[in-house]
Scaffold this motif. Structure first.
Motif, PDB file in Angstrom:
ATOM      1  N   THR A 195     -12.030   8.053  -2.719  1.00 27.45           N
ATOM      2  CA  THR A 195     -11.433   6.981  -3.519  1.00 27.45           C
ATOM      3  C   THR A 195     -12.478   6.450  -4.504  1.00 27.45           C
ATOM      4  O   THR A 195     -13.672   6.398  -4.209  1.00 27.45           O
ATOM      5  CB  THR A 195     -10.929   5.837  -2.627  1.00 27.45           C
ATOM      6  N   GLY A 196     -11.994   6.088  -5.681  1.00 31.34           N
ATOM      7  CA  GLY A 196     -12.879   5.579  -6.720  1.00 31.34           C
ATOM      8  C   GLY A 196     -13.364   6.644  -7.679  1.00 31.34           C
ATOM      9  O   GLY A 196     -13.900   6.315  -8.745  1.00 31.34           O
TER      10      GLY A 196
ATOM     11  N   VAL B 142      -7.096   6.504  -5.852  1.00 29.64           N
ATOM     12  CA  VAL B 142      -6.997   5.216  -5.168  1.00 29.64           C
ATOM     13  C   VAL B 142      -6.645   5.372  -3.690  1.00 29.64           C
ATOM     14  O   VAL B 142      -6.824   4.442  -2.899  1.00 29.64           O
ATOM     15  CB  VAL B 142      -5.972   4.298  -5.861  1.00 29.64           C
ATOM     16  N   ALA B 143      -6.144   6.536  -3.279  1.00 29.04           N
ATOM     17  CA  ALA B 143      -5.832   6.767  -1.862  1.00 29.04           C
ATOM     18  C   ALA B 143      -5.758   8.271  -1.627  1.00 29.04           C
ATOM     19  O   ALA B 143      -5.346   9.032  -2.498  1.00 29.04           O
ATOM     20  CB  ALA B 143      -4.520   6.103  -1.465  1.00 29.04           C
TER      21      ALA B 143
ATOM     22  N   HIS C 243       1.081   5.410 -11.584  1.00 29.05           N
ATOM     23  CA  HIS C 243       0.327   6.240 -10.659  1.00 29.05           C
ATOM     24  C   HIS C 243       0.966   7.621 -10.566  1.00 29.05           C
ATOM     25  O   HIS C 243       2.093   7.825 -11.014  1.00 29.05           O
ATOM     26  CB  HIS C 243       0.291   5.602  -9.256  1.00 29.05           C
TER      27      HIS C 243
ATOM     28  N   SER D 140       0.833  -1.197   0.000  1.00 27.29           N
ATOM     29  CA  SER D 140       0.000   0.000   0.000  1.00 27.29           C
ATOM     30  C   SER D 140       0.870   1.251   0.000  1.00 27.29           C
ATOM     31  O   SER D 140       2.011   1.227   0.464  1.00 27.29           O
ATOM     32  CB  SER D 140      -0.941   0.019   1.217  1.00 27.29           C
TER      33      SER D 140
ATOM     34  N   GLU E  70      -7.969   7.654 -11.717  1.00 28.69           N
ATOM     35  CA  GLU E  70      -8.851   7.268 -10.615  1.00 28.69           C
ATOM     36  C   GLU E  70      -8.145   7.485  -9.282  1.00 28.69           C
ATOM     37  O   GLU E  70      -6.995   7.087  -9.108  1.00 28.69           O
ATOM     38  CB  GLU E  70      -9.260   5.804 -10.755  1.00 28.69           C
TER      39      GLU E  70
ATOM     40  N   GLN F  69     -13.242   9.513 -10.549  1.00 25.09           N
ATOM     41  CA  GLN F  69     -12.443   9.823 -11.731  1.00 25.09           C
ATOM     42  C   GLN F  69     -12.169  11.322 -11.741  1.00 25.09           C
ATOM     43  O   GLN F  69     -13.089  12.126 -11.599  1.00 25.09           O
ATOM     44  CB  GLN F  69     -13.189   9.420 -13.005  1.00 25.09           C
TER      45      GLN F  69
ATOM     46  N   LYS G  53      -4.371   6.640  -9.951  1.00 25.25           N
ATOM     47  CA  LYS G  53      -3.982   5.672 -10.972  1.00 25.25           C
ATOM     48  C   LYS G  53      -4.231   6.316 -12.324  1.00 25.25           C
ATOM     49  O   LYS G  53      -5.362   6.679 -12.658  1.00 25.25           O
ATOM     50  CB  LYS G  53      -4.792   4.381 -10.837  1.00 25.25           C
TER      51      LYS G  53
END
Length: 264
Positions: free
Chosen positions: A121-122, A102-103, A142, A63, A100, A124, A74
């Protein structure tokens, strides 16, 4: 003969000297690059040159947790079009500006106020052209960058539905003639020289489609923007990020400070 050094001790070498039109052969030396925390540098050699790609996170780390107001994105793969329309920049499809989340970090503190991240998160998102640091993680590219470098959130795959963040505004460009402004360039100069796409005059008048929630003041409170959706504005020609929507319309996302005037 001048000596130079790039990225600390990453790449060292000598600039070739020129006698007339003949250049002496350049020499380069690249030491082994094994960073701390399991980070390494991908190197590729081309005829004596060493090219540094994205930082690679060792597989033993499962992670990556951004700190403060940073986010991990990402990167969207380089394609001319998305499945639902056109998203990538009009200038070059080789440098995606979307991905996207991701964190996310824990946010930041302004004065005595704790400000949480406005991202999830998630989601776009679209980000600034040259922001952040690229890294290869879990076999994918990333980008880790500050939240202020995220231009907006994509509600759909079409950039016309972009939701700007902070002090950003989304403008639909006009391609029409005004009395004092030619919004689209002529193909030739007055002397008959053909202009390249990069050299053509960019439109600088457009309609505001959406505005961000505004900037944070010294106490961590939002200051709403004075620009409203629906306004026709004059904006700085070379500011912001340009995109083309699914219907072929041109859009630009830029900071409110790059809007110079409201036309009425």
């Amino acid at each position: 003969m001048a000596a130079f050094q790039l990225s600390g001790s990453v790449v060292t070498g000598k600039v070739p000297s020129f006698n007339g039109l003949r250049a002496s052969k350049p020499t380069f030396a690249a030491p082994s690059l094994v960073g701390a925390f399991g980070l390494g540098i991908v190197q590729r050699s081309y005829r004596g040159f060493v090219v540094k790609a994205a930082t690679v996170v060792s597989p033993k780390y499962t992670s990556v947790k951004p700190l403060g107001d940073r986010v991990l994105i990402k990167i969207k793969t380089s394609e001319e079009k998305t499945q639902g329309g056109i998203l990538l920049p009009t200038t070059a499809q080789t440098k995606p500006q979307a991905g996207e989340v991701v964190a996310i970090g824990e946010g930041k503190t302004i004065g005595k106020t704790k400000v949480d991240s406005s991202l999830e998160t998630g989601k776009q998102v679209v980000y600034s052209k040259y922001a952040g640091t690229e890294l290869e993680y879990n076999g994918a590219n990333h980008l880790i960058l500050k939240e202020e470098d995220v231009v907006g959130v994509l509600e759909t795959e079409d950039v016309k539905d972009l939701k700007p963040l902070n002090d950003r505004v989304l403008i639909r460009c006009h391609h029409i003639h005004f009395e004092f402004q030619v919004a689209e360039a002529e193909q030739k100069t007055a002397g008959g020289l053909l202009l390249t796409e990069a050299a053509k005059e960019k439109p600088s008048i457009g309609t505001v489609v959406a505005v961000g929630p505004g900037t944070l003041d010294e106490e961590g409170n939002r200051k709403p923007l004075t620009i409203a959706a629906g306004s026709t504005v004059l904006y700085s020609k070379y500011a912001g990020n340009e995109f083309k929507s699914a219907d072929g319309s041109d859009y630009i996302a830029l900071r409110a400070s790059d809007v110079m005037a409201v036309l009425s």
